[in-house]
Design an enzyme around this catalytic site. Sequence first.
Site, PDB file in Angstrom:
ATOM      1  N   GLU A 306       0.815  -1.215   0.000  1.00 20.65           N
ATOM      2  CA  GLU A 306       0.000   0.000   0.000  1.00 20.65           C
ATOM      3  C   GLU A 306       0.852   1.270   0.000  1.00 20.65           C
ATOM      4  O   GLU A 306       0.597   2.223   0.734  1.00 20.65           O
ATOM      5  CB  GLU A 306      -0.967  -0.005   1.197  1.00 20.65           C
ATOM      6  N   ASP A 385      -8.307  -9.187   4.409  1.00 20.19           N
ATOM      7  CA  ASP A 385      -8.072  -8.003   5.223  1.00 20.19           C
ATOM      8  C   ASP A 385      -9.072  -7.857   6.370  1.00 20.19           C
ATOM      9  O   ASP A 385      -9.917  -6.960   6.339  1.00 20.19           O
ATOM     10  CB  ASP A 385      -8.136  -6.759   4.313  1.00 20.19           C
ATOM     11  N   GLU A 413     -12.253  -2.012  12.513  1.00 26.77           N
ATOM     12  CA  GLU A 413     -12.351  -1.356  11.209  1.00 26.77           C
ATOM     13  C   GLU A 413     -13.514  -1.897  10.369  1.00 26.77           C
ATOM     14  O   GLU A 413     -14.307  -1.128   9.846  1.00 26.77           O
ATOM     15  CB  GLU A 413     -11.027  -1.521  10.451  1.00 26.77           C
TER      16      GLU A 413
HETATM   17  O1  GCW Z   1      -7.119  -2.887   6.551  1.00 26.34           O
HETATM   18  C1  GCW Z   1      -6.154  -2.041   5.996  1.00 26.34           C
HETATM   19  C2  GCW Z   1      -6.434  -0.673   6.526  1.00 26.34           C
HETATM   20  C3  GCW Z   1      -5.260   0.259   6.422  1.00 26.34           C
HETATM   21  C4  GCW Z   1      -4.050  -0.407   7.062  1.00 26.34           C
HETATM   22  C5  GCW Z   1      -3.777  -1.729   6.341  1.00 26.34           C
HETATM   23  C6  GCW Z   1      -2.619  -2.506   6.970  1.00 26.34           C
HETATM   24  C7  GCW Z   1      -2.275   0.610   8.301  1.00 26.34           C
HETATM   25  O2  GCW Z   1      -7.558  -0.149   5.847  1.00 26.34           O
HETATM   26  O3  GCW Z   1      -5.586   1.464   7.077  1.00 26.34           O
HETATM   27  O4  GCW Z   1      -2.906   0.425   7.069  1.00 26.34           O
HETATM   28  O5  GCW Z   1      -4.922  -2.544   6.409  1.00 26.34           O
HETATM   29  O6  GCW Z   1      -2.915  -3.486   7.643  1.00 26.34           O
HETATM   30  O7  GCW Z   1      -1.479  -2.166   6.784  1.00 26.34           O
END
Ligand code: GCW
Length: 705
Positions: A306, A385, A413
Amino acid sequence: MSLPPATTGPATAGHDTTGHGGGVHAAWLPPEAFAPLGSRRVLVRGDGMLVDTVFDEVERACAGHGGRADRTAGDREVDLVLALRDAGPLPAPAAALARAAGAGGPLGAEGFALARAEGVTVVLADAPAGLLYGLFHVVRLGAAAFEGDHPARRHAPAMARRMLDHWDNVDVHPVMGQVERGYAGGSIFWRAGAARRDLDRVRAYGRLLAACGVNAISVNNVNVHATEARLLTGRLGDVAELADALRPYGVRVHLSVTFAAPVVLGGLPTADPLDPAVRAWWAAATRQVYERIPDFGGYVVKADSEGQPGPFTYGRDHADGANLLAEALAPFGGVVHWRAFVYNHRQDWRDRSTDRARAAYDHFAPLDGRFRDNVVVQAKFGPIDFQPREPVSPVLAAMPATRLAVEFQVTQEYTGQQQHVCYLAPCWSEVLTFAPWGPGGPTVADVAAGSGPGPATGGGLAAVANVGDDPFWTGHPLAQANLYAYGRLAWDPGLDPIAVLDEWIDLTFPASTVGDPALVRETLHAVMDDSWRTYERYTAPLGVGFMVSPARHHYGPDVDGYEYSRWGTYHFADRDGVGVDRTRATGTGFTGQYPQPWSQVYESLSDCPDELLLFFHHVPYGHVLRSGSTVIQHIYDTHFAGVQQVAQMRQRWRRLAGVIDPAVHARVAERLDEQLRCAIEWRDQVNTYFFRKSGVPDVRGRAIH
Ligand code: GCW
């Protein structure tokens, strides 16, 4: 050392809504939870900082509840002895009891044994941390610690490292704010670019962590921005202060670092892991960290993920990258947690060959055996995720020669953002007890603990933290239970999540503080026990996941929110059916990443568990589930049922008005209103979407729009 105040902390001055007279909610350590211990005659024997902590706790409890705390063994009678094995002679009958408790060999760095006979309870440990955990065990037992006889029983954590990762930013990030995916206010460590220095609050946090078994935290976000990068060097003093505050509770501090540190901090032209100057830079920077923080835990790294920098820039792989940092940490006993959360986030939705679920395994499994001993590869529990329902990540069964840590997300989240009640321990328990090589074989918990099929030592558990500067710590007061349960499951993954909830209820709502203890317990169980499955019912169906709103930062429904996005998660719904074909026969081949029997179970349409069906298969709406229902009818039924359950939760909660702390009651009541509103929105959007796509009516004729 001075203890943090029991229920107050200057951190919340000016925004106290707890009704506790100016401070922070005591969570699972209210003074009343110490009444059984504090009304006894207690002897603490041994030396060391953590034994001092134990004594301070005992002294304070006794001051509040009329007991007596001693550190020297005399002839006086005692009810409870907390002693290190080598602390010298104990008064009879504690001496005999201690001999019996210690009989089975060493108790380990964090273990303890407890026994009770002839009216004396003895907790014995080999090391100070064990005594601290033994103390909190006594607190948890409450009155039962002082009743009847207890044959000697040994306790030791399954996982050596039980870690929380804070996604806290030092600067307020323009999009993500002070805490990335934080739902509990600001950070308890940082505020607007500076260290908060509210060390009372940090100590109170350390104390809560010790009481549930957490022994490591990383203090900044894995997305490391410019200011945060400097915690490693110029702002190391801020980290050292946190380490000093947490040390008396046995919590070691770790730091998220940027892989580009040699460039952005050191001014080098490259961060290539094989470059000698880069290696020397990391070695020197790490030496300085240990000069300042001798018990520093190590680094956490999100690389090539990312947008974070990583070894790919230099044509190197993740083993090269992780080993670079591991080499720098090795002389000091530190570890690097290297995250396996690596995937292509710039995907073209038209490209059906890329499957985000495959990514971690494709990147990491081939590297098994190449990581140094002090590298822990940290994999999210599922392949995507932190969705409310995912299969277990196949990476966890694919790297027998690598230390693996399982990563959970305590911050909610994708599970209601601490607006919704969602007790996650049942989910974590399912993951931890899952047997990747088939029923009866080693479990995910075994892999993380180092007793899996491979030779590697376990990497333990890590989880994204859910606390902030909110007076209730977690925004939603009931979300405290998730933090508590995470620590307890990391200590003992075999615990029943509902029994853990009972522990939490007993500690957080002591009978002496509530109007009707039986009603409180019954209501909390009714509201929380099944809340994860309830959440699952009214959100994305059958394991398909990710129907969340991108605009609202993953809160609330948006069925097509990610369907055409570069982040790469899709449900592929059309007029005929829904789901992602991840089979080997006709799909992305993801099922092939699992060992048998799961590889075959997930591949097979008839054997695949219902709750994961749409994660693995694309099926027609009329497909009949193992439950006997069709997919479309299941979608309707679960969404109606989920909303009904939330309405019942809200109804039940109302009965606690006037029975518990009014501030807790009001905060939860407010959030249940929002949960119901949001669940209705989920139900109606999901049901309407699938009705419009499929044209299939609800057999029960309920309102769909
Ligand atoms: O689930 C996602 C989140 C991001 C996060 C990423 C990760 C810190 O939306 O905000 O970044 O995972 O785990 O690195």
